[in-house]
Enzyme design. Structure first.
Site, PDB file in Angstrom:
ATOM      1  N   ARG A   1      65.824  43.651   5.654  1.00 46.30           N
ATOM      2  CA  ARG A   1      65.391  43.799   4.256  1.00 46.30           C
ATOM      3  C   ARG A   1      64.310  42.798   3.878  1.00 46.30           C
ATOM      4  O   ARG A   1      63.464  43.094   3.027  1.00 46.30           O
ATOM      5  CB  ARG A   1      66.589  43.649   3.328  1.00 46.30           C
ATOM      6  CG  ARG A   1      67.447  44.881   3.374  1.00 46.30           C
ATOM      7  CD  ARG A   1      68.623  44.777   2.459  1.00 46.30           C
ATOM      8  NE  ARG A   1      69.261  46.079   2.347  1.00 46.30           N
ATOM      9  CZ  ARG A   1      70.459  46.273   1.854  1.00 46.30           C
ATOM     10  NH1 ARG A   1      71.173  45.245   1.430  1.00 46.30           N
ATOM     11  NH2 ARG A   1      70.957  47.488   1.780  1.00 46.30           N
TER      12      ARG A   1
ATOM     13  N   ARG B   1      78.318  39.584  -4.153  1.00 48.15           N
ATOM     14  CA  ARG B   1      78.920  39.764  -5.471  1.00 48.15           C
ATOM     15  C   ARG B   1      79.532  38.469  -5.995  1.00 48.15           C
ATOM     16  O   ARG B   1      80.750  38.332  -6.067  1.00 48.15           O
ATOM     17  CB  ARG B   1      80.019  40.824  -5.403  1.00 48.15           C
ATOM     18  CG  ARG B   1      79.521  42.191  -5.000  1.00 48.15           C
ATOM     19  CD  ARG B   1      80.685  43.165  -4.838  1.00 48.15           C
ATOM     20  NE  ARG B   1      80.212  44.426  -4.285  1.00 48.15           N
ATOM     21  CZ  ARG B   1      79.671  45.391  -5.025  1.00 48.15           C
ATOM     22  NH1 ARG B   1      79.568  45.248  -6.319  1.00 48.15           N
ATOM     23  NH2 ARG B   1      79.256  46.503  -4.445  1.00 48.15           N
TER      24      ARG B   1
ATOM     25  N   ARG C   1      71.052  51.402 -10.405  1.00 47.82           N
ATOM     26  CA  ARG C   1      71.728  50.555 -11.377  1.00 47.82           C
ATOM     27  C   ARG C   1      70.732  50.080 -12.426  1.00 47.82           C
ATOM     28  O   ARG C   1      69.578  49.805 -12.106  1.00 47.82           O
ATOM     29  CB  ARG C   1      72.298  49.309 -10.691  1.00 47.82           C
ATOM     30  CG  ARG C   1      73.176  49.630  -9.509  1.00 47.82           C
ATOM     31  CD  ARG C   1      74.627  49.757  -9.940  1.00 47.82           C
ATOM     32  NE  ARG C   1      75.470  50.047  -8.790  1.00 47.82           N
ATOM     33  CZ  ARG C   1      75.954  51.263  -8.512  1.00 47.82           C
ATOM     34  NH1 ARG C   1      75.676  52.282  -9.304  1.00 47.82           N
ATOM     35  NH2 ARG C   1      76.714  51.451  -7.470  1.00 47.82           N
TER      36      ARG C   1
ATOM     37  N   LYS D   1      83.454  61.015   4.984  1.00 44.60           N
ATOM     38  CA  LYS D   1      84.225  61.773   3.994  1.00 44.60           C
ATOM     39  C   LYS D   1      83.411  62.800   3.233  1.00 44.60           C
ATOM     40  O   LYS D   1      82.275  62.532   2.835  1.00 44.60           O
ATOM     41  CB  LYS D   1      84.772  60.793   2.954  1.00 44.60           C
ATOM     42  CG  LYS D   1      85.781  59.812   3.483  1.00 44.60           C
ATOM     43  CD  LYS D   1      86.301  59.056   2.292  1.00 44.60           C
ATOM     44  CE  LYS D   1      87.076  57.826   2.668  1.00 44.60           C
ATOM     45  NZ  LYS D   1      87.050  56.882   1.547  1.00 44.60           N
TER      46      LYS D   1
ATOM     47  N   ASN E   1      71.841  62.818   6.263  1.00 47.35           N
ATOM     48  CA  ASN E   1      72.712  61.748   5.792  1.00 47.35           C
ATOM     49  C   ASN E   1      74.076  61.851   6.445  1.00 47.35           C
ATOM     50  O   ASN E   1      74.750  62.868   6.331  1.00 47.35           O
ATOM     51  CB  ASN E   1      72.869  61.801   4.269  1.00 47.35           C
ATOM     52  CG  ASN E   1      73.992  60.887   3.821  1.00 47.35           C
ATOM     53  OD1 ASN E   1      75.063  61.351   3.469  1.00 47.35           O
ATOM     54  ND2 ASN E   1      73.771  59.597   3.893  1.00 47.35           N
TER      55      ASN E   1
ATOM     56  N   GLY F   1      71.202  56.846   3.717  1.00 45.02           N
ATOM     57  CA  GLY F   1      72.565  56.362   3.955  1.00 45.02           C
ATOM     58  C   GLY F   1      72.569  55.171   4.889  1.00 45.02           C
ATOM     59  O   GLY F   1      71.831  55.136   5.871  1.00 45.02           O
ATOM     60  N   GLY F   2      73.395  54.209   4.582  1.00 45.91           N
ATOM     61  CA  GLY F   2      73.410  52.947   5.329  1.00 45.91           C
ATOM     62  C   GLY F   2      73.738  53.127   6.800  1.00 45.91           C
ATOM     63  O   GLY F   2      73.032  52.623   7.680  1.00 45.91           O
TER      64      GLY F   2
ATOM     65  N   SER G   1      73.688  55.875   8.566  1.00 48.58           N
ATOM     66  CA  SER G   1      72.717  56.744   9.224  1.00 48.58           C
ATOM     67  C   SER G   1      71.478  55.944   9.608  1.00 48.58           C
ATOM     68  O   SER G   1      70.921  56.132  10.694  1.00 48.58           O
ATOM     69  CB  SER G   1      72.323  57.893   8.301  1.00 48.58           C
ATOM     70  OG  SER G   1      73.479  58.474   7.749  1.00 48.58           O
TER      71      SER G   1
ATOM     72  N   GLY H   1      73.456  53.465  -1.135  1.00 49.53           N
ATOM     73  CA  GLY H   1      73.977  54.167  -2.310  1.00 49.53           C
ATOM     74  C   GLY H   1      72.873  54.747  -3.176  1.00 49.53           C
ATOM     75  O   GLY H   1      73.014  55.843  -3.732  1.00 49.53           O
TER      76      GLY H   1
ATOM     77  N   ILE I   1      25.150  67.706 -28.727  1.00 50.65           N
ATOM     78  CA  ILE I   1      24.968  66.746 -29.816  1.00 50.65           C
ATOM     79  C   ILE I   1      24.662  67.464 -31.108  1.00 50.65           C
ATOM     80  O   ILE I   1      23.665  68.169 -31.218  1.00 50.65           O
ATOM     81  CB  ILE I   1      23.837  65.748 -29.484  1.00 50.65           C
ATOM     82  CG1 ILE I   1      24.207  64.984 -28.208  1.00 50.65           C
ATOM     83  CG2 ILE I   1      23.619  64.783 -30.645  1.00 50.65           C
ATOM     84  CD1 ILE I   1      23.132  64.020 -27.766  1.00 50.65           C
TER      85      ILE I   1
ATOM     86  N   GLY J   1      28.927  60.646 -33.286  1.00 45.89           N
ATOM     87  CA  GLY J   1      27.915  60.889 -34.311  1.00 45.89           C
ATOM     88  C   GLY J   1      28.581  61.175 -35.651  1.00 45.89           C
ATOM     89  O   GLY J   1      29.148  60.286 -36.283  1.00 45.89           O
TER      90      GLY J   1
END
Ligand code: ADP
Ligand code: MG
Length: 655
Positions: A39, A65, A154, A200, A320, A354-355, A357, A378, A574, A636
């Site tokens: 990154r 976090r 976010r 999932k 994904n 996707g992370g 992937s 995400g 004009i 004009g």
């Protein structure tokens, strides 16, 4: 998504640029060192662009976090060190992201310096998008560049809140994400094939339902295939399944049939009793079913072949979710083969989101072979779900006119005797006299210039003279020289107006002499050019413009020309009520600008103010002034009345 401000639109020289980067990198648990710098590397093009264009790069990011506490585990200190060695320049570090210490450090920065601020999530206000906090965060910056696509789903203070206070532009990473994912969501080329896998179904419901509306084919792999297969009544053994999603899986299958989407499920799978390297594996045909005790951990060879055929003619591919447990080599072949197939599809746009992937494509060293690997995790999923992205919405809109100032000039011609002129000047002074977003100039008759310039001297409105004689003084009955303007606050002079050319026979040689005189006298010439109706009809417009410009500017140096404002006034428009269409005007004005570039250089041409003139009114002005090469108007008739104020307001809204 189009129409957002991007890095290339910004004038960065000397600017303090708050850059929201995504430095949320994994750290080594024992040493605290950066464990994966992908990154950081990804942010470098944006940082380098800012500093090499003379900006000061003030980087801000979150890490982990810390939930509003100054947890030293989440300090960005080591990230600053890694960036320093990657970019090969010093990177300052301040152990806060707002407040006096930061402000002081920023005030000591030179153009081209880089500084990283401490974790923005040390403040709870960040994730709450607190307005006061956003103010503090933007207090020490002139511009905001958002390159953190990973948080674009976010609405936090450092990506969204600050954009209320200072202009916010997309960095290069963000721009590419918006362009690639935006294309996949909004206007994909067909056939459009979507490959979904991963753990999932529940994680991917949003993506499936959104892409069901858009894709031509959907290929399913990964653990999620078993939920679909079970929904179809197949035996899936001990494979991962979400029993509470069986109904949903049925619904999705029905929808796909209804929409005539080719919804492709695997025909075979690699199965094992355990998820571990080196265990016994078998290939099982899906319609034969998987025995109890065995679980499906990858797609099988027949499925790989089937997927390859479904991808062969694709023009857009979004992938994904891995096809199997790719982390273990025994179950990585499906994922690897799909990755290789994508890498070979050179005429398709291939996008990976996707992370896991992204990790998979990196594992096979194929990231450079596909069109785009989203860094978003995400965020990319939410974008593929078609959801609103606060971090993209909040970017400032691109404006047509960011580079050059706009000007509204009023040529009063032989109207308004001195007293009336003064009264009207007073009206303008009180209505737009404090306007600084656009340049405003009025050209009264010579007799009224003194009175008008006197009234306007403390306002932002400038006064100009409609014509000039090139000589300094002498036997030129009826004429006025530039040196006579010395005592007056007169900043502009109109040169070569079409009426001067048409009615009084003024030649290109004379306009050239007048331009020289005005420049020598330190005033700004507004140099008028334009073709007659006959010339346009004979398709000579560009020839006429070229002649007028080349002869008019003959002998002038680059820095003299840089002071000139050009006004393109097609003579046929004009005072005739006929207005050139914005496209016609833009075309000729672009030609004029390109001509300046060819005679001098692009930089000069880019900075040159070129006005349009000819039957401008409040109802046609906006369309004209929104064109790329039109920087305002020489007005004009409409400059003799209140409508002039409306024109100023229209220009201001585009500035
Ligand atoms: P992404 O991060 O790309 O969106 P996911 O997080 O949805 O992908 O899924 C990735 C995970 O799915 C991987 O860790 C992989 O091991 C797992 N996975 C893939 N196929 C299977 C399977 N058949 N059984 C169990 N896990 C699987
Ligand atoms: Mg994942």
């Amino acid at each position: 998504m189009a129409g957002k401000l991007t890095l290339n639109d910004l004038d960065l020289k000397g600017k303090r640029v708050l850059v929201r980067v995504d430095f949320n990198v994994p750290l080594d648990k024992t040493t605290g060192e950066v464990a994966d710098d992908t990154r950081i590397v990804a942010a470098i093009p944006t940082i380098e662009y800012i500093i090499s264009n003379g900006g000061k790069a003030i980087l801000v990011s979150h890490l982990g976090r810390p939930k509003g506490t100054r947890d030293p585990k989440y300090t960005l200190k080591n990230v600053a060190k890694r960036l320093e060695s990657l970019i090969g320049r010093p990177v300052g570090f301040v152990d806060d992201c707002i407040g006096t210490e930061v402000e002081k450090a920023v005030s000591e920065m030179n153009n081209g310096d880089i500084m990283l601020l401490e974790n923005v999530r040390y403040y709870v206000e960040e994730e709450k998008n607190n307005a006061d906090f956003a103010k503090k965060l933007s207090a020490f910056a002139d511009l905001h560049v958002n390159d953190a696509f990973g948080t674009a789903h976010r609405g936090h203070a450092s990506n969204v809140g600050v954009a209320k206070n200072i202009p916010s532009a997309a960095g290069f990473l963000m721009e590419k994400e918006i362009e690639m994912l935006g294309m996949a969501v909004e206007k994909p080329n067909h056939p459009y094939v979507v490959i979904l896998g991963g753990a999932k179904v529940s994680d991917k419901i949003g993506v499936i339902t959104n892409l069901l509306e858009k894709a031509d084919r959907i290929l399913i792999g990964g653990a999620m295939m078993f939920t679909f297969l079970k929904a179809l009544g197949r035996e899936i053994g001990d494979s991962l399944v979400e029993d509470d999603k069986l109904e949903l899986a049925k619904e999705i299958l029905e929808r796909a049939t209804e929409k005539k989407i080719d919804f492709v499920l695997p025909v075979d799978a690699v199965v094992a009793k355990e998820i571990a390297p080196g265990v016994e594996t078998k290939i099982v045909r899906v319609d034969a079913g998987i025995e109890a005790g065995w679980k499906g951990l990858d797609i099988g060879p027949a499925t790989i072949a089937l997927f390859k055929s479904k991808l062969a003619d694709a023009k857009t591919v979004v992938w994904n979710g891995p096809m199997g447990v790719f982390e273990i080599d025994d179950f990585a072949s499906g994922t690897e083969q799909v990755a290789r197939t994508l890498a070979e599809l050179k005429s398709a746009v291939t996008i990976i989101g996707g992370g896991d992937s992204a990790a998979a494509i990196n594992k096979f060293n194929l990231a450079d072979e596909v069109s785009h690997v989203s860094t978003g995790g995400g965020a990319s999923l939410e974008m593929l779900e078609g959801r609103e992205m606060p971090g993209i919405e909040s970017l400032s809109d691109k404006k047509g006119k960011k580079k050059r100032r706009l000007m509204v000039a009023g040529n009063w011609k032989m109207n308004k005797p001195p007293q009336e002129a003064r009264m009207f000047a007073g009206f303008l002074a009180s209505s737009v006299g404090t306007e600084t977003a656009v340049d405003i100039v009025v050209f009264p008759t010579a007799l009224a210039v003194e009175g008008v310039s006197d009234i306007l001297k403390d306002t932002s409105i400038k006064t100009g003279l409609q014509n000039i004689h090139p000589a300094d003084s002498g036997a030129y009955t009826g004429e006025i020289s530039v040196s006579m303007l010395q005592e007056l606050a007169v900043d502009y002079v109109l040169i070569g107006h079409s009426e001067r050319r048409q009615v009084f026979g003024e030649t290109d040689v004379q306009t050239n002499e007048k331009l020289k005189a005005v420049l020598k006298g330190g005033r700004v010439p507004i140099f008028c050019i334009g073709e007659t109706l006959e010339e346009r009809e004979a398709d000579l417009t560009n020839n006429v413009i070229e002649r007028q410009v080349k002869r008019g500017l003959r002998g002038l140096k680059r820095d003299e020309v840089s002071k000139i404002v050009i006004a393109y006034e097609p003579v046929w428009a004009i005072g005739t009520g006929v207005v050139a269409t914005p496209v016609q005007a833009e075309e000729t004005m672009k030609y004029t600008r390109d001509l300046i570039a060819s005679i001098y250089d692009c930089e000069l041409a880019d900075s040159m103010i070129i006005l349009y003139g000819g039957s401008i009114k409040p109802d046609n002005f906006e369309a004209l002034v929104s064109m790329k090469n039109i920087d305002g108007g020489l007005v004009g008739g409409a400059s003799l009345q209140e409508s002039f104020v409306q024109l100023v307001v229209i220009a201001k809204n585009q500035a």
